[in-house]
Design a protein around this motif. Structure first.
Motif, PDB file in Angstrom:
ATOM      1  N   ASP A 208      53.695   8.918   9.576  1.00 57.14           N
ATOM      2  CA  ASP A 208      52.870   9.951  10.193  1.00 57.14           C
ATOM      3  C   ASP A 208      51.386   9.751   9.901  1.00 57.14           C
ATOM      4  OD1 ASP A 208      52.615  12.657  11.534  1.00 57.14           O
ATOM      5  OD2 ASP A 208      51.651  13.055   9.597  1.00 57.14           O
ATOM      6  N   TRP A 209      50.583   9.809  10.920  1.00 56.34           N
ATOM      7  CA  TRP A 209      49.125   9.835  10.781  1.00 56.34           C
ATOM      8  C   TRP A 209      48.511  11.021  11.507  1.00 56.34           C
ATOM      9  CZ3 TRP A 209      46.704   9.771  15.471  1.00 56.34           C
ATOM     10  CH2 TRP A 209      47.435   9.249  16.553  1.00 56.34           C
ATOM     11  N   TRP A 210      49.321  11.674  12.364  1.00 55.25           N
ATOM     12  CA  TRP A 210      48.814  12.766  13.189  1.00 55.25           C
ATOM     13  C   TRP A 210      48.391  13.971  12.351  1.00 55.25           C
ATOM     14  CZ3 TRP A 210      46.822  14.016  17.591  1.00 55.25           C
ATOM     15  CH2 TRP A 210      46.882  15.338  18.061  1.00 55.25           C
ATOM     16  N   LEU A 211      49.198  14.358  11.380  1.00 49.96           N
ATOM     17  CA  LEU A 211      48.846  15.510  10.545  1.00 49.96           C
ATOM     18  C   LEU A 211      47.572  15.245   9.755  1.00 49.96           C
ATOM     19  CD1 LEU A 211      52.359  16.617   9.202  1.00 49.96           C
ATOM     20  CD2 LEU A 211      50.996  17.657  11.020  1.00 49.96           C
ATOM     21  N   GLY A 212      47.427  14.016   9.250  1.00 45.04           N
ATOM     22  CA  GLY A 212      46.206  13.675   8.538  1.00 45.04           C
ATOM     23  C   GLY A 212      44.987  13.741   9.444  1.00 45.04           C
ATOM     24  N   LEU A 213      45.139  13.282  10.685  1.00 46.88           N
ATOM     25  CA  LEU A 213      44.028  13.299  11.633  1.00 46.88           C
ATOM     26  C   LEU A 213      43.623  14.728  11.980  1.00 46.88           C
ATOM     27  CD1 LEU A 213      42.188  11.629  13.556  1.00 46.88           C
ATOM     28  CD2 LEU A 213      43.988  11.842  15.268  1.00 46.88           C
ATOM     29  N   MET A 214      44.593  15.621  12.124  1.00 45.48           N
ATOM     30  CA  MET A 214      44.313  16.981  12.564  1.00 45.48           C
ATOM     31  C   MET A 214      43.899  17.914  11.432  1.00 45.48           C
ATOM     32  SD  MET A 214      44.708  16.985  15.842  1.00 45.48           S
ATOM     33  CE  MET A 214      44.805  18.725  16.214  1.00 45.48           C
ATOM     34  N   LEU A 215      44.474  17.727  10.240  1.00 45.59           N
ATOM     35  CA  LEU A 215      44.335  18.731   9.189  1.00 45.59           C
ATOM     36  C   LEU A 215      43.610  18.266   7.943  1.00 45.59           C
ATOM     37  CD1 LEU A 215      47.968  20.206   9.420  1.00 45.59           C
ATOM     38  CD2 LEU A 215      45.895  21.072  10.530  1.00 45.59           C
ATOM     39  N   ILE A 216      43.266  16.977   7.861  1.00 47.44           N
ATOM     40  CA  ILE A 216      42.636  16.442   6.651  1.00 47.44           C
ATOM     41  C   ILE A 216      41.263  15.858   6.991  1.00 47.44           C
ATOM     42  CG2 ILE A 216      42.818  14.771   4.774  1.00 47.44           C
ATOM     43  CD1 ILE A 216      44.851  16.988   4.546  1.00 47.44           C
ATOM     44  N   ASP A 217      40.248  16.339   6.287  1.00 39.21           N
ATOM     45  CA  ASP A 217      38.897  15.798   6.421  1.00 39.21           C
ATOM     46  C   ASP A 217      38.481  14.984   5.201  1.00 39.21           C
ATOM     47  OD1 ASP A 217      38.589  17.059   8.900  1.00 39.21           O
ATOM     48  OD2 ASP A 217      37.854  18.903   7.963  1.00 39.21           O
ATOM     49  N   LYS A 218      39.049  15.285   4.056  1.00 37.72           N
ATOM     50  CA  LYS A 218      38.686  14.583   2.830  1.00 37.72           C
ATOM     51  C   LYS A 218      39.304  13.185   2.823  1.00 37.72           C
ATOM     52  CE  LYS A 218      38.363  18.787   0.003  1.00 37.72           C
ATOM     53  NZ  LYS A 218      38.913  19.488  -1.192  1.00 37.72           N
ATOM     54  N   ALA A 219      38.482  12.183   2.562  1.00 44.18           N
ATOM     55  CA  ALA A 219      38.967  10.799   2.585  1.00 44.18           C
ATOM     56  C   ALA A 219      40.010  10.552   1.509  1.00 44.18           C
ATOM     57  CB  ALA A 219      37.794   9.841   2.411  1.00 44.18           C
ATOM     58  N   GLU A 220      39.890  11.218   0.356  1.00 45.26           N
ATOM     59  CA  GLU A 220      40.819  10.972  -0.750  1.00 45.26           C
ATOM     60  C   GLU A 220      42.202  11.555  -0.497  1.00 45.26           C
ATOM     61  OE1 GLU A 220      38.247  14.579  -1.891  1.00 45.26           O
ATOM     62  OE2 GLU A 220      38.001  12.612  -0.931  1.00 45.26           O
ATOM     63  N   LEU A 221      42.366  12.383   0.544  1.00 47.60           N
ATOM     64  CA  LEU A 221      43.666  12.966   0.863  1.00 47.60           C
ATOM     65  C   LEU A 221      44.293  12.344   2.117  1.00 47.60           C
ATOM     66  CD1 LEU A 221      43.111  16.789   0.170  1.00 47.60           C
ATOM     67  CD2 LEU A 221      44.371  15.148  -1.220  1.00 47.60           C
ATOM     68  N   GLN A 222      43.635  11.392   2.709  1.00 47.61           N
ATOM     69  CA  GLN A 222      44.163  10.803   3.933  1.00 47.61           C
ATOM     70  C   GLN A 222      45.346   9.886   3.632  1.00 47.61           C
ATOM     71  OE1 GLN A 222      40.977   8.879   6.023  1.00 47.61           O
ATOM     72  NE2 GLN A 222      40.094  10.800   6.742  1.00 47.61           N
ATOM     73  N   PRO A 223      46.424   9.993   4.411  1.00 47.11           N
ATOM     74  CA  PRO A 223      47.605   9.138   4.179  1.00 47.11           C
ATOM     75  C   PRO A 223      47.340   7.696   4.578  1.00 47.11           C
ATOM     76  CG  PRO A 223      47.894  10.447   6.161  1.00 47.11           C
ATOM     77  CD  PRO A 223      46.617  10.936   5.525  1.00 47.11           C
ATOM     78  N   LEU A 224      48.222   6.825   4.154  1.00 50.99           N
ATOM     79  CA  LEU A 224      48.046   5.388   4.359  1.00 50.99           C
ATOM     80  C   LEU A 224      47.934   5.023   5.831  1.00 50.99           C
ATOM     81  CD1 LEU A 224      48.074   2.490   3.136  1.00 50.99           C
ATOM     82  CD2 LEU A 224      50.566   2.551   3.387  1.00 50.99           C
ATOM     83  N   GLN A 225      48.806   5.580   6.656  1.00 52.34           N
ATOM     84  CA  GLN A 225      48.812   5.206   8.078  1.00 52.34           C
ATOM     85  C   GLN A 225      47.495   5.566   8.754  1.00 52.34           C
ATOM     86  OE1 GLN A 225      51.171   3.462   9.200  1.00 52.34           O
ATOM     87  NE2 GLN A 225      52.894   3.806   7.848  1.00 52.34           N
ATOM     88  N   LEU A 226      46.925   6.709   8.391  1.00 53.86           N
ATOM     89  CA  LEU A 226      45.652   7.114   8.991  1.00 53.86           C
ATOM     90  C   LEU A 226      44.521   6.202   8.520  1.00 53.86           C
ATOM     91  CD1 LEU A 226      43.997   9.022  10.712  1.00 53.86           C
ATOM     92  CD2 LEU A 226      43.824  10.560   8.746  1.00 53.86           C
ATOM     93  N   LEU A 227      44.535   5.830   7.245  1.00 52.19           N
ATOM     94  CA  LEU A 227      43.508   4.930   6.723  1.00 52.19           C
ATOM     95  C   LEU A 227      43.545   3.585   7.435  1.00 52.19           C
ATOM     96  CD1 LEU A 227      43.789   5.633   2.886  1.00 52.19           C
ATOM     97  CD2 LEU A 227      41.893   6.277   4.386  1.00 52.19           C
ATOM     98  N   LEU A 228      44.738   3.019   7.578  1.00 55.13           N
ATOM     99  CA  LEU A 228      44.854   1.717   8.234  1.00 55.13           C
ATOM    100  C   LEU A 228      44.542   1.811   9.725  1.00 55.13           C
ATOM    101  CD1 LEU A 228      47.980   0.275   6.420  1.00 55.13           C
ATOM    102  CD2 LEU A 228      45.584  -0.138   5.951  1.00 55.13           C
TER     103      LEU A 228
END
Length: 291
Positions: A208-228
């Motif tokens: 999952d990267w969708w939840l990180g894209l929609m609900l996370i702004d802090k870089a230190e909380l972003q999941p691996l898939q969103l970072l890559l």
């Protein structure tokens, strides 16, 4: 064993081997491309074996190793917590509606089914999560929105319904309540469906990267898939820029980075699946056709 049955088994083995090979070929091509020189990919395309070995794609990724390791930590934590909680909640919903003696079980099943057919839309979903549930820039934002899935509930319900009613009656005669029956009798008999559904849930959380894209702004909380995904998007943007395209092609292995990110993210799932494989088919089949 006669010759006809032997020939049939050989044909079956050949067919299964061919299907397995078709599943392995894409992985081999991705692995090879991630270790191939960028110019070879651009000129000759993707191949089974690198013409010239080049690890610049991995070097480019692991220049950001602290960010990637943090993403691994976040994704691993979210996957473990989310899978355990989701299995527990889905089981607690599926077990009661698998009992024929439960009043309104059809209504509850219909309510669960409705969640598979309809949704409120992206905007109401976002408002509820952020404004009312306060799921924004915290770890629970990556877990709670995907915690319950109707498809998983129905798989577990059908499997629970396939367990003989006599098991429930014997437990009741011995004085066990519903919770004791579930934990002491039903759950030990349901390892295959828990392994199957757990694999589905774990894969969903891991990819999952969708939840990180929609609900996370802090870089230190972003999941691996969103970072890559962000890294690949940035590489594509720079490589396709009319001003920087020439220099970036020389510095950044664009195609190799795409393949390398796939290898980096797929590893844990490859190692996990062999441990669950013996339960997977049984749990999926029983959960799909019984009930």
């Amino acid at each position: 064993m006669n010759d006809r049955s032997t020939a049939g088994q050989i044909a079956l083995y050949v067919f299964v081997a061919a299907i397995s090979l078709l599943c392995i070929i894409p992985f081999i091509i991705i692995l090879s491309s991630s270790m191939t020189r960028e110019s070879d990919i651009l000129v000759h395309g993707y191949n089974f074996f690198p013409r010239h070995f080049d690890f610049n794609a991995y070097h480019f990724l692991f220049q950001r190793k602290n960010v990637i390791l943090n993403g691994y930590k976040i994704t691993t934590l979210v996957t473990l917590i989310g899978t355990v909680l989701s299995l527990a909640i889905c089981a607690m919903i599926a077990y009661p509606i698998s009992l024929r003696r439960l009043k309104y079980r059809r209504f509850i099943s219909g309510f669960v089914l409705m969640t598979l057919l309809f949704n409120g839309g992206m905007v109401p979903w976002y408002i509820i999560n952020v404004k009312y549930l306060h799921l924004h820039n915290n770890l629970w934002a990556l877990i709670l929105p995907s915690l319950v899935n109707g498809f998983n509930i129905f798989l577990m319900r059908n499997y629970f319904a396939s367990i003989p009613e006599e098991m429930h009656e014997s437990a009741k005669i011995d004085g066990a309540g519903e919770l004791r029956t579930l934990t002491s009798i039903i759950l030990p008999l349901s390892v295959p469906v828990f392994a199957s559904v757990g694999l589905f849930i774990g894969l969903a959380y891991w990819n999952d990267w969708w939840l990180g894209l929609m609900l996370i702004d802090k870089a230190e909380l972003q999941p691996l898939q969103l970072l890559l995904r962000t890294i690949v998007s940035n590489v594509d943007y720079l490589a396709n820029s009319s001003v920087l395209s020439t220099s970036v092609d020389q510095m950044v292995p664009k195609e190799g980075v795409k393949m390398a990110t796939t290898i980096v993210t797929i590893g844990p799932i490859i190692f996990l699946y062999p441990f669950l494989q013996r339960y997977f088919v049984k749990g999926l089949m029983m959960g799909a056709v019984k009930g």
